[in-house]
Design an enzyme around this catalytic site. Structure first.
Site, PDB file in Angstrom:
ATOM      1  N   TYR A   1       0.815  -1.215   0.000  1.00 18.97           N
ATOM      2  CA  TYR A   1       0.000   0.000   0.000  1.00 18.97           C
ATOM      3  C   TYR A   1       0.851   1.268   0.000  1.00 18.97           C
ATOM      4  O   TYR A   1       0.384   2.324  -0.427  1.00 18.97           O
ATOM      5  CB  TYR A   1      -0.907   0.062   1.235  1.00 18.97           C
ATOM      6  CG  TYR A   1      -1.909  -1.044   1.393  1.00 18.97           C
ATOM      7  CD1 TYR A   1      -2.175  -1.953   0.375  1.00 18.97           C
ATOM      8  CD2 TYR A   1      -2.612  -1.184   2.586  1.00 18.97           C
ATOM      9  CE1 TYR A   1      -3.079  -2.975   0.555  1.00 18.97           C
ATOM     10  CE2 TYR A   1      -3.527  -2.190   2.767  1.00 18.97           C
ATOM     11  CZ  TYR A   1      -3.757  -3.100   1.753  1.00 18.97           C
ATOM     12  OH  TYR A   1      -4.662  -4.101   1.950  1.00 18.97           O
TER      13      TYR A   1
ATOM     14  N   HIS B   1       0.939 -11.343   2.063  1.00 14.86           N
ATOM     15  CA  HIS B   1      -0.107 -10.613   1.354  1.00 14.86           C
ATOM     16  C   HIS B   1      -0.773 -11.477   0.285  1.00 14.86           C
ATOM     17  O   HIS B   1      -2.004 -11.583   0.221  1.00 14.86           O
ATOM     18  CB  HIS B   1       0.465  -9.340   0.729  1.00 14.86           C
ATOM     19  CG  HIS B   1      -0.560  -8.297   0.443  1.00 14.86           C
ATOM     20  ND1 HIS B   1      -0.259  -6.965   0.341  1.00 14.86           N
ATOM     21  CD2 HIS B   1      -1.907  -8.372   0.248  1.00 14.86           C
ATOM     22  CE1 HIS B   1      -1.372  -6.274   0.089  1.00 14.86           C
ATOM     23  NE2 HIS B   1      -2.369  -7.108   0.021  1.00 14.86           N
TER      24      HIS B   1
END
Length: 268
Positions: A35, A93
């Site tokens: 992110y 992730h």
């Protein structure tokens, strides 16, 4: 319920969102290396009046960092960016790119044994991949994070989480903003003088072992938090359970993806 922080290149918006959430009562903040917001989250935690020990910080190792050495190195970089000594929950992730189940899980186990992370999480796994990882991971699995909402109910993954006693964490719980377009949610919201957003979150939170991490800013942060007080009747939960549509908002074509490999759910 936690606060999501996918605000790439939007430092102040991310900081303000986390500060508002902590002030409202949220105590879980979810970010990721991918992110680019770990530094923003750390800034908000330092600015907040809420003590660090009361904030549950979760982040994720990006797919390109999943070799043994890079898990260790990149986690140190995440600790520095967040400005914390320990990460409360560290996820894989996506099990893609540099991912090797033995090597990656060994690195996560080492981080856990060294006290640099308190809990191990996985994200975007299929059930066979979950079983494989849990079979070689020495630390207990704390959470599995997946896209989950009334139009993608993930029943098999939910049953797996309940059977093995870990949390299923729902990202994109508001269907990427399309929650207002689901007639069932709109009708039930009218019944409770609530919003479809609150109904979607309340439905998720009614499930055993399910948490949600909606992204929000401004007044929406408090509106989402209020969903914790919305108790849906059994018939309303059943009506949402009966929705048969399956809509996935995160795909290889979405802006979150940085690879061309098949997603785990495409191989399941």
């Amino acid at each position: 319920m936690g606060i999501g922080t996918w605000y790439p290149d939007q430092r102040q918006r991310c900081v303000d969102s986390v500060l508002t959430a902590l002030d409202e009562g949220y105590r879980c903040v979810d970010t990721a290396q991918q992110y680019g917001t770990e530094e923003y989250v750390g800034e908000a935690i330092r600015q907040s009046d809420v003590p660090r020990e009361e904030v549950f910080v979760a982040t994720k190792v990006r797919p390109s960092n999943l070799s043994y050495d890079r898990v260790l190195e990149s986690t140190k970089e995440s600790l520095d960016a967040l400005g914390v000594e320990t990460i409360d929950l560290l996820y894989v992730h996506y099990p893609l790119k540099a991912y090797d189940v033995e090597e990656t899980m060994a690195a996560f186990t080492e981080l856990h044994e060294r006290g640099l992370i308190d809990n191990v999480g996985l994200s975007n796994y299929s059930i066979p991949m979950l079983d494989e990882a849990m079979g070689v991971l020495d630390a207990p699995l704390f959470a599995h994070q997946v896209e989950m909402h009334p139009l993608l109910q993930q029943q098999h993954l939910l049953e797996h989480a309940q059977r093995h006693d870990y949390w299923l964490v729902a990202y994109r719980p508001l269907i990427g903003g399309d929650v207002l377009e689901v007639p069932t949610l709109v009708d039930i919201a009218d019944k409770y003088d609530a919003t479809p957003t609150q109904v979607s979150l309340a439905w998720l939170l009614s499930k055993d072992r399910v948490a949600a991490i909606p992204k929000a800013t401004g007044d929406h942060v408090a509106d989402n938090w209020a969903a914790r007080e919305l108790e849906l009747a059994a018939e309303d939960i059943a009506e949402i359970d009966a929705i048969s549509e399956e809509r996935r908002t995160v795909t290889r074509e979405s802006s979150l993806m940085i690879h061309d490999e098949p997603m785990p759910w495409e191989e399941a």
